[in-house]
Design a protein around this motif. Structure first.
Motif, PDB file in Angstrom:
ATOM      1  N   LEU A 236       0.787  -1.087   0.406  1.00 23.34           N
ATOM      2  CA  LEU A 236       0.469  -0.316  -0.201  1.00 23.34           C
ATOM      3  C   LEU A 236       1.128   0.980  -0.112  1.00 23.34           C
ATOM      4  O   LEU A 236       1.798   1.183   0.495  1.00 23.34           O
ATOM      5  CB  LEU A 236      -1.202  -0.143   1.015  1.00 23.34           C
ATOM      6  N   GLN A 287      -4.346  -2.299  -7.572  1.00 22.24           N
ATOM      7  CA  GLN A 287      -4.175  -1.408  -7.444  1.00 22.24           C
ATOM      8  C   GLN A 287      -4.881  -0.098  -8.703  1.00 22.24           C
ATOM      9  O   GLN A 287      -4.193  -0.035  -8.955  1.00 22.24           O
ATOM     10  CB  GLN A 287      -2.568  -0.775  -6.678  1.00 22.24           C
ATOM     11  N   ASP A 290      -6.455   6.106  -7.722  1.00 23.96           N
ATOM     12  CA  ASP A 290      -6.677   6.326  -6.193  1.00 23.96           C
ATOM     13  C   ASP A 290      -6.179   5.856  -5.209  1.00 23.96           C
ATOM     14  O   ASP A 290      -5.794   6.858  -3.958  1.00 23.96           O
ATOM     15  CB  ASP A 290      -8.343   6.667  -6.099  1.00 23.96           C
ATOM     16  N   LYS A 292      -7.054   3.002  -3.967  1.00 22.94           N
ATOM     17  CA  LYS A 292      -7.996   1.632  -3.042  1.00 22.94           C
ATOM     18  C   LYS A 292      -7.645   0.603  -4.355  1.00 22.94           C
ATOM     19  O   LYS A 292      -6.939   0.493  -4.861  1.00 22.94           O
ATOM     20  CB  LYS A 292      -8.581   2.188  -3.237  1.00 22.94           C
ATOM     21  N   VAL A 319     -13.747  -2.736  -2.912  1.00 22.13           N
ATOM     22  CA  VAL A 319     -12.620  -2.078  -2.665  1.00 22.13           C
ATOM     23  C   VAL A 319     -12.406  -2.147  -1.750  1.00 22.13           C
ATOM     24  O   VAL A 319     -13.101  -1.190  -0.808  1.00 22.13           O
ATOM     25  CB  VAL A 319     -13.236  -0.730  -3.739  1.00 22.13           C
ATOM     26  N   PHE A 320     -11.518  -1.895  -1.444  1.00 22.28           N
ATOM     27  CA  PHE A 320     -10.443  -1.476   0.141  1.00 22.28           C
ATOM     28  C   PHE A 320     -10.105  -0.395   0.145  1.00 22.28           C
ATOM     29  O   PHE A 320      -8.692  -0.235  -0.594  1.00 22.28           O
ATOM     30  CB  PHE A 320      -9.100  -2.668   0.570  1.00 22.28           C
ATOM     31  N   ASP A 321      -9.961   0.651   1.267  1.00 23.60           N
ATOM     32  CA  ASP A 321      -9.411   1.633   1.241  1.00 23.60           C
ATOM     33  C   ASP A 321      -8.467   1.593   2.495  1.00 23.60           C
ATOM     34  O   ASP A 321      -8.539   1.043   3.386  1.00 23.60           O
ATOM     35  CB  ASP A 321     -10.652   2.727   1.783  1.00 23.60           C
ATOM     36  N   PRO A 322      -7.560   1.429   2.131  1.00 20.94           N
ATOM     37  CA  PRO A 322      -6.252   1.627   2.864  1.00 20.94           C
ATOM     38  C   PRO A 322      -6.050   3.229   4.468  1.00 20.94           C
ATOM     39  O   PRO A 322      -5.455   3.020   5.030  1.00 20.94           O
ATOM     40  CB  PRO A 322      -4.604   1.548   2.210  1.00 20.94           C
ATOM     41  N   ASN A 325      -9.223   1.349   5.909  1.00 21.57           N
ATOM     42  CA  ASN A 325      -9.107  -0.184   6.166  1.00 21.57           C
ATOM     43  C   ASN A 325     -10.624  -0.952   6.450  1.00 21.57           C
ATOM     44  O   ASN A 325     -10.167  -2.122   7.491  1.00 21.57           O
ATOM     45  CB  ASN A 325      -8.022  -0.703   7.795  1.00 21.57           C
ATOM     46  N   TYR A 327     -13.241  -3.196   3.787  1.00 17.23           N
ATOM     47  CA  TYR A 327     -14.393  -3.236   2.307  1.00 17.23           C
ATOM     48  C   TYR A 327     -15.470  -2.825   2.190  1.00 17.23           C
ATOM     49  O   TYR A 327     -16.381  -2.711   2.691  1.00 17.23           O
ATOM     50  CB  TYR A 327     -14.033  -4.757   1.751  1.00 17.23           C
TER      51      TYR A 327
END
Length: 697
Positions: A236, A287, A290, A292, A319-322, A325, A327
């Motif tokens: 990430l 990835q 943006d 994500k 979609v995983f948002d770092p 954290n 989904y």
């Protein structure tokens, strides 16, 4: 340059006019060894264009270019100095480019020295921003070759000077030629060319801090284990690592609905558990621009023990948002996918192919994700072709996809085992030359550094269905060739089996990992001799400049076979996770490899990055603390099952002024798809900096 102007295939004639096609990023190794050395001798013949031949054109220069366009090339009195300059006027352009180039002969083409760098300088005026400096080199074995486009030149009504430094001259190169291309409608005028040797003696290494490390590198096994089975790993842009297990190949966890994800911080060793909505075991992931992570497919159901029913694929997507954290569900794909491909395109959209569907049969449906709309599209071009499981689909510089022949499980597909796929036209073209195409299960393929060279390297593999011993085969392909085809590469170095027993003959490895390093080489590690059995302890470094392995690198003390991965960290080290042998166990130890460059003296540092949001075709300024010879963007990993088709190393041309460097960013998004990248520089000893994160596109 606009990606749309890329030419799909290249004949030998077209390669002479390739100037704008591969877009400029290749000149990364342009160095900061010294400031422009203008006091040195100018190696350009007839640099002021004053001497004319019998046809009234400057001596040692020629009209060049290719494509469908209308143009004039000649001499003008609108000179910066003296009486003459060269002018190229393009009044109509459908494809291609036009340029005035140095002649490729012994009298005119400047002689160069292996390993030296040269400052190129030209004054120009142009009514269009569609201009690029273009270089060719003469390989003493292969003849004249396109080398790179080191920079684009913006429009200007007044004379402007462009200075750029070449990378170290590749081995077997004795001469180069160069000029300025125009690939849009407009007028380009050039004058007062200069080329000087800018090399300084290589700095004396400040000392090897560890003799074994300097030669082989060193591994460290972390004093803790992963909290999840690291089947999937994503680097990430916040410096942390997304580890996705889902059910982790554990039928009991699947039956209990126990699906796991964790975010690992290499700096602190901390793990953060993430609620996981579905069984993302054996999903695809990529990835997005943006930062994500798009995760598609996964496991709908496990296979029955009696073999009557196979694994089934999900059509769910998340979609995983770092940052949070978490989904978030997208809409469903058109079909289920278990072991799907996931390739980001130059426009930021994603293509997914292959895998097993909801009924456990092979998925022939193409799924297309629109980044702008944030969803999978319903109206999608279909070929209804079966691409296998985790087919490695590499984005080419012209927007097509190259299926490398690397896949998971069983035999390859009908035909040659590799192909080029044009999504827009639905055309699929077989690519010949892949050795033992039906024994490349769990091989791995990478787009070699730099991405502008368009060379793919495919390594190892076997046939898990038939239980065959893994092979040592490697294959190389130049996708710029008129008719691309694989050529045999060097055999994988021999390794040892569990207990130190030496391998013999052609025994090689499947489950192999390939990692692009910031010095432009490829680290090869991990693997096994048979399906989910017999780990092979061997590691090497492949040099794309020489097409040779540097053997005898330190080996990971942890077996790394099925469900293992290795990938680059921002500090230049390599992290390895996973191992899932046939007895159903899983090794949760984490290993970290420090390559030899980590022991070869002080590391350069990127002190400032003026802007972390980069546009295509722009110039970006950084400062460093010491002399460097190379700069690059490396796309962070999203890897599983020896598959990361989006991994790439993009050269950044440099213009050098002391410790201030201007980086020329490629204008072709197919060479560097939008998203977050690790920005590295390294010095003449090959020692890289720690990366800075920048967002492209």
């Amino acid at each position: 340059m606009p990606a749309a102007k890329a030419v799909p295939m290249f004949s030998p004639e077209l390669r002479r006019g390739l100037g704008r096609l591969l877009a400029l990023a290749l000149l990364v190794t342009v160095g900061l060894v010294a400031s422009p050395a203008q006091a040195a001798a100018n190696l350009v013949q007839n640099p002021g264009l004053e001497s004319l031949d019998a046809n009234g054109f400057p001596v040692c220069w020629e009209r060049s270019g290719q494509g469908d366009n209308t143009y004039t090339t000649g001499v003008t009195t609108d000179a910066r100095t003296g009486k003459r300059a060269m002018r190229v006027n393009v009044t109509r352009l459908v494809s291609g480019d036009r340029k005035a180039m140095m002649l490729e002969n012994a009298q005119c083409a400047p002689r160069v020295t292996d390993g030296h760098q040269y400052d190129l300088s030209v004054y120009y005026k142009s009514t269009t921003a569609a201009n690029a400096l273009t270089l060719f080199r003469r390989d003493t074995k292969l003849g004249w070759q396109y080398w790179m486009d080191p920079a684009t030149l913006p429009a200007t009504a007044t004379w402007q000077r462009k200075v750029v430094r070449t990378p170290p001259v590749p081995p077997n190169t004795d001469r180069i030629t160069w000029g300025v291309s125009i690939y849009g409608v407009g007028t380009l005028t050039t004058d007062d060319y200069s080329m000087v040797d800018a090399s300084a003696p290589a700095p004396t290494p400040s000392g090897c801090t560890d003799a074994a490390g300097c030669t082989k590198g060193k591994w460290q096994v972390m004093p803790y284990e992963s909290t999840v089975r690291g089947v999937h790993a994503v680097m990430l842009h916040n410096g942390k690592v997304l580890l996705v297990a889902g059910s982790g190949n554990d039928p009991n966890a699947f039956a209990a609905g126990t699906f796991k994800t964790a975010v690992y911080d290499p700096a602190s060793g901390a793990f953060t558990n993430v609620p996981t909505p579905k069984d993302l075991f054996c999903a695809g992931h990529v990835q997005l621009k943006d930062g994500k992570v798009l995760v598609m497919g996964g496991t709908k159901d496990y296979a029955k023990a009696d073999g009557t029913v196979g694994y089934k694929g999900l059509k769910n997507s998340y979609v995983f948002d770092p940052v949070t954290n978490t989904y978030t569900a997208t809409n469903d794909m058109l079909a289920g996918h278990w072991y799907p491909s996931a390739t980001i395109l130059g426009n930021g959209d994603v293509l997914s192919l292959g895998g097993l569907g909801e009924d456990s049969t092979g998925t022939t449906t193409t799924d297309y994700y629109s980044a702008a709309q944030g969803k999978w599209l319903g109206d999608v071009q279909q070929t209804w072709s079966w691409w296998g499981l985790y087919p490695a689909m590499v984005l080419m510089q012209d927007g097509r996809l190259f299926y490398t022949g690397s896949h998971t499980f069983g035999s390859g597909l009908p035909g040659t085992g590799a192909s080029i796929y044009n999504y827009g036209t639905k055309a699929i073209t077989d690519v010949p030359g892949l050795q033992r195409k039906d024994e490349r299960d769990q091989s791995m393929s990478v787009l070699l550094p730099p991405a502008q060279a368009q060379r793919v390297f495919t390594v190892g593999g076997g046939n898990g269905d038939e239980g065959k011993t893994a092979n040592r085969l490697t294959d190389l392909i130049d996708l710029k060739a008129a008719n691309p085809q694989y050529q045999p590469g060097p055999l994988l170095p021999q390794g040892t089996l569990t207990g130190g027993a030496a391998q013999t003959g052609e025994q090689g490895k499947m489950y192999v990992s390939l990692v692009l390093l910031p010095d432009g080489t490829v680290f090869e590690t991990g693997g096994g001799l048979h399906n989910r059995a017999d780990p092979v302890f061997e590691a090497s470094i492949f040099d794309p400049q020489t097409n040779k392995f540097r053997e005898g690198m330190a080996t990971d003390p942890v077996p790394r076979t099925y469900h293992s991965s290795a990938f680059l960290l921002p500090d230049g080290r390599v992290m390895a996770v996973g191992d899932n042998p046939g007895n159903g166990s899983f090794d949760n130890r984490i290993s970290i490899y420090s390559p030899p460059y980590m022991f070869k003296g002080a590391r350069p540092a990127i002190q400032t990055v003026a802007n972390t949001n980069w546009g295509y075709g722009t110039t970006q300024r950084i400062t460093v603390n010491s002399a460097v010879t190379r700069a690059s963007l490396i796309r962070p990993a999203a890897v599983t099952h020896s598959s990361d088709p989006n991994q790439r190393f993009v050269e950044l041309p440099m213009t050098v002024n002391g410790n201030t460097i201007d980086l020329n960013v490629t204008s072709n998004p197919n060479l560097a798809p939008p998203g977050w990248y690790m920005l590295f520089v390294h010095n003449a000893n090959g020692v890289p900096s720690t990366a800075k994160w920048v967002k492209l596109g």
